[in-house]
Motif scaffolding. Sequence first.
Motif, PDB file in Angstrom:
ATOM      1  N   MET A 234      -7.138  24.330  22.367  1.00 63.20           N
ATOM      2  CA  MET A 234      -7.872  25.804  22.669  1.00 63.20           C
ATOM      3  C   MET A 234      -6.650  26.682  22.966  1.00 63.20           C
ATOM      4  O   MET A 234      -7.013  27.951  22.851  1.00 63.20           O
ATOM      5  CB  MET A 234      -8.748  25.611  23.718  1.00 63.20           C
ATOM      6  N   GLY A 235      -5.637  26.481  23.604  1.00 55.90           N
ATOM      7  CA  GLY A 235      -4.504  27.330  24.042  1.00 55.90           C
ATOM      8  C   GLY A 235      -3.504  27.814  22.924  1.00 55.90           C
ATOM      9  O   GLY A 235      -2.660  28.497  23.414  1.00 55.90           O
ATOM     10  N   ARG A 236      -3.797  27.502  21.880  1.00 56.69           N
ATOM     11  CA  ARG A 236      -2.751  27.632  20.801  1.00 56.69           C
ATOM     12  C   ARG A 236      -3.367  28.412  19.625  1.00 56.69           C
ATOM     13  O   ARG A 236      -4.238  27.823  18.976  1.00 56.69           O
ATOM     14  CB  ARG A 236      -2.129  26.289  20.370  1.00 56.69           C
ATOM     15  N   ASP A 237      -2.813  29.657  19.315  1.00 54.73           N
ATOM     16  CA  ASP A 237      -3.310  30.343  18.240  1.00 54.73           C
ATOM     17  C   ASP A 237      -3.033  29.484  16.790  1.00 54.73           C
ATOM     18  O   ASP A 237      -3.754  29.676  15.785  1.00 54.73           O
ATOM     19  CB  ASP A 237      -2.718  31.762  18.080  1.00 54.73           C
ATOM     20  N   ASP A 238      -1.946  28.894  16.773  1.00 53.67           N
ATOM     21  CA  ASP A 238      -1.487  28.291  15.419  1.00 53.67           C
ATOM     22  C   ASP A 238      -2.564  27.018  15.336  1.00 53.67           C
ATOM     23  O   ASP A 238      -2.662  26.846  14.065  1.00 53.67           O
ATOM     24  CB  ASP A 238       0.063  27.895  15.418  1.00 53.67           C
ATOM     25  N   ALA A 239      -2.725  26.409  16.047  1.00 53.89           N
ATOM     26  CA  ALA A 239      -3.651  25.273  16.047  1.00 53.89           C
ATOM     27  C   ALA A 239      -5.250  25.529  15.593  1.00 53.89           C
ATOM     28  O   ALA A 239      -5.697  25.150  14.787  1.00 53.89           O
ATOM     29  CB  ALA A 239      -3.884  24.221  17.338  1.00 53.89           C
ATOM     30  N   MET A 240      -5.575  26.607  16.337  1.00 54.11           N
ATOM     31  CA  MET A 240      -6.902  27.176  16.035  1.00 54.11           C
ATOM     32  C   MET A 240      -7.035  27.797  14.736  1.00 54.11           C
ATOM     33  O   MET A 240      -8.003  27.611  14.183  1.00 54.11           O
ATOM     34  CB  MET A 240      -7.414  28.022  17.205  1.00 54.11           C
ATOM     35  N   GLY A 241      -6.234  28.442  14.025  1.00 52.43           N
ATOM     36  CA  GLY A 241      -5.913  29.024  13.184  1.00 52.43           C
ATOM     37  C   GLY A 241      -5.887  27.996  11.915  1.00 52.43           C
ATOM     38  O   GLY A 241      -6.661  28.340  10.782  1.00 52.43           O
ATOM     39  N   TRP A 242      -5.187  27.014  12.157  1.00 53.38           N
ATOM     40  CA  TRP A 242      -4.988  25.950  11.084  1.00 53.38           C
ATOM     41  C   TRP A 242      -6.660  25.326  11.069  1.00 53.38           C
ATOM     42  O   TRP A 242      -7.021  24.955   9.846  1.00 53.38           O
ATOM     43  CB  TRP A 242      -4.075  24.809  11.406  1.00 53.38           C
ATOM     44  N   VAL A 243      -7.136  25.162  12.224  1.00 53.05           N
ATOM     45  CA  VAL A 243      -8.604  24.417  12.099  1.00 53.05           C
ATOM     46  C   VAL A 243      -9.648  25.272  11.401  1.00 53.05           C
ATOM     47  O   VAL A 243     -10.224  24.569  10.852  1.00 53.05           O
ATOM     48  CB  VAL A 243      -8.857  23.995  13.754  1.00 53.05           C
ATOM     49  N   LYS A 244      -9.571  26.393  11.581  1.00 53.03           N
ATOM     50  CA  LYS A 244     -10.478  27.591  11.184  1.00 53.03           C
ATOM     51  C   LYS A 244     -10.467  27.184   9.464  1.00 53.03           C
ATOM     52  O   LYS A 244     -11.306  27.846   8.790  1.00 53.03           O
ATOM     53  CB  LYS A 244     -10.395  28.675  11.590  1.00 53.03           C
ATOM     54  N   ARG A 245      -9.267  26.969   8.893  1.00 53.86           N
ATOM     55  CA  ARG A 245      -9.069  26.991   7.653  1.00 53.86           C
ATOM     56  C   ARG A 245      -9.154  25.467   6.743  1.00 53.86           C
ATOM     57  O   ARG A 245      -8.889  25.359   5.545  1.00 53.86           O
ATOM     58  CB  ARG A 245      -7.491  27.287   7.112  1.00 53.86           C
ATOM     59  N   THR A 246      -9.592  24.474   7.514  1.00 50.92           N
ATOM     60  CA  THR A 246      -9.875  23.373   7.238  1.00 50.92           C
ATOM     61  C   THR A 246     -11.209  22.848   6.567  1.00 50.92           C
ATOM     62  O   THR A 246     -12.188  23.321   7.389  1.00 50.92           O
ATOM     63  CB  THR A 246      -9.468  22.291   8.289  1.00 50.92           C
ATOM     64  N   LEU A 247     -11.319  22.126   5.401  1.00 45.90           N
ATOM     65  CA  LEU A 247     -12.633  21.623   4.846  1.00 45.90           C
ATOM     66  C   LEU A 247     -12.639  20.275   4.979  1.00 45.90           C
ATOM     67  O   LEU A 247     -11.626  19.522   4.686  1.00 45.90           O
ATOM     68  CB  LEU A 247     -12.547  22.114   3.608  1.00 45.90           C
ATOM     69  N   ARG A 248     -13.525  19.733   5.670  1.00 45.74           N
ATOM     70  CA  ARG A 248     -13.509  18.404   5.977  1.00 45.74           C
ATOM     71  C   ARG A 248     -14.333  17.710   4.911  1.00 45.74           C
ATOM     72  O   ARG A 248     -15.444  18.192   4.715  1.00 45.74           O
ATOM     73  CB  ARG A 248     -14.180  18.014   7.391  1.00 45.74           C
ATOM     74  N   CYS A 249     -13.794  16.568   4.612  1.00 45.98           N
ATOM     75  CA  CYS A 249     -14.575  15.605   3.432  1.00 45.98           C
ATOM     76  C   CYS A 249     -14.852  14.104   4.013  1.00 45.98           C
ATOM     77  O   CYS A 249     -13.758  13.408   4.277  1.00 45.98           O
ATOM     78  CB  CYS A 249     -13.723  15.548   2.260  1.00 45.98           C
ATOM     79  N   GLU A 250     -15.952  13.896   4.586  1.00 48.85           N
ATOM     80  CA  GLU A 250     -16.270  12.638   5.113  1.00 48.85           C
ATOM     81  C   GLU A 250     -16.882  11.456   4.383  1.00 48.85           C
ATOM     82  O   GLU A 250     -18.066  12.067   3.611  1.00 48.85           O
ATOM     83  CB  GLU A 250     -17.026  12.608   6.379  1.00 48.85           C
ATOM     84  N   VAL A 251     -16.500  10.555   3.829  1.00 48.56           N
ATOM     85  CA  VAL A 251     -17.021   9.359   3.264  1.00 48.56           C
ATOM     86  C   VAL A 251     -17.577   8.405   4.038  1.00 48.56           C
ATOM     87  O   VAL A 251     -16.912   7.827   4.686  1.00 48.56           O
ATOM     88  CB  VAL A 251     -16.106   8.784   2.114  1.00 48.56           C
ATOM     89  N   ARG A 252     -19.068   8.278   4.095  1.00 45.74           N
ATOM     90  CA  ARG A 252     -19.690   7.394   5.163  1.00 45.74           C
ATOM     91  C   ARG A 252     -20.244   6.258   4.149  1.00 45.74           C
ATOM     92  O   ARG A 252     -21.042   6.332   3.284  1.00 45.74           O
ATOM     93  CB  ARG A 252     -20.865   8.176   5.608  1.00 45.74           C
TER      94      ARG A 252
END
Length: 359
Positions: free
Chosen positions: A203-221
């Motif tokens: 939460m304290g890192r802008d680079d990490a949070m910026g990366w997470v907000k651009r991720t699309l998750r694909c879960e195969v259950r």
Amino acid sequence: MMIDYLRGRIRLPVPLPCTVHDGHFMSVDALGGVQTVTAKRKRVVGSFEAVMMLRAPSTGEIEFEGNPAKFLQGHNLYGTDDPVALLWAALCRIEATPGALPCKLSDIGLVSADGLSLYTELSRVDCTAMFLLDTPGDVDSFLRAAQVAGRLRDRGRSGLGKAYAGGGVVFGDASGKSFTHRQIIWYSKGRELQKNSLPEPFMGRDDAMGWVKRTLRCEVRLGRNYLKKAGLRVLSDWSAEKTASEWRSMVDRMDWNEADVQPANLDGLSPTLRGVHAMWLTGADLSQVYPRATFYRHRSAILKALSVDISIPCPKEPTAHVVPIKRRIELKLAGRPPWADEIDAELRKAGAFVFDQVA
């Protein structure tokens, strides 16, 4: 690629000294007589308050359920794709948690990951990967398009996209945790953070949070019925390679209406198929119009000629007078982020368990 969620049962080679639970649920009839007694699952708290659920209704077995990646390292942005190593590490963490188990793992015959894999029967496995897109808006655009243009092949009506919590899309069996076969879920990991926050090092890192907000998750259950049919219910049948192949085989079963739904040239279609295509353009559900065999024969022919899947509802024309703009969104696997080593070091200092090799 990683394993995200596991549920199953360990058949113990040596009995526990007592059962493991967190109390009981009782069903009582109108006269006060006890009809059934069910042991409650025990919550075992791991890194950053993440939880695994545990229960031993008899001394000969242990039931488990939860997200071992979160339980160990406090997040599930990336992690190991080896379910054998993952479950063994989670059990070792549970063993070290005061009050979780009545004895050591070695006392009940569990002394190694390989040994554990022979005694463990799985009823749910989630294989997960993430794609890194250019902007958070691209993630939302993909999800909107997927619900309209996507379909899981050979699953009938359940193969059509349905809205999932947080703006995601689910294809396959019934949404939620009640499925028993297979389903695939696409959602924005960034939007999920609005409900489930990450540990402080993220939460304290802008680079990490910026990366997470651009991720699309694909879960195969993968549920109990599929695991049984595929011969994957025993943990020893799994490996990192099997995780990747199961995820890929499910993603490859997705069909997308990528072509123009109203192509100018219909020369590849017979007069009968042109009529079928024209009816589909009106929004008609052709699976309710034609006999099953006829419908799938027409679908196969039109899909081959036009790359249009008539089992997917035809996109509706906009009611406003606007000029539609179409662009292609490219999906690239996110892989291990560049800042992961620094984050992992901070997580270890906070007491989390982090695998040295992650996918």
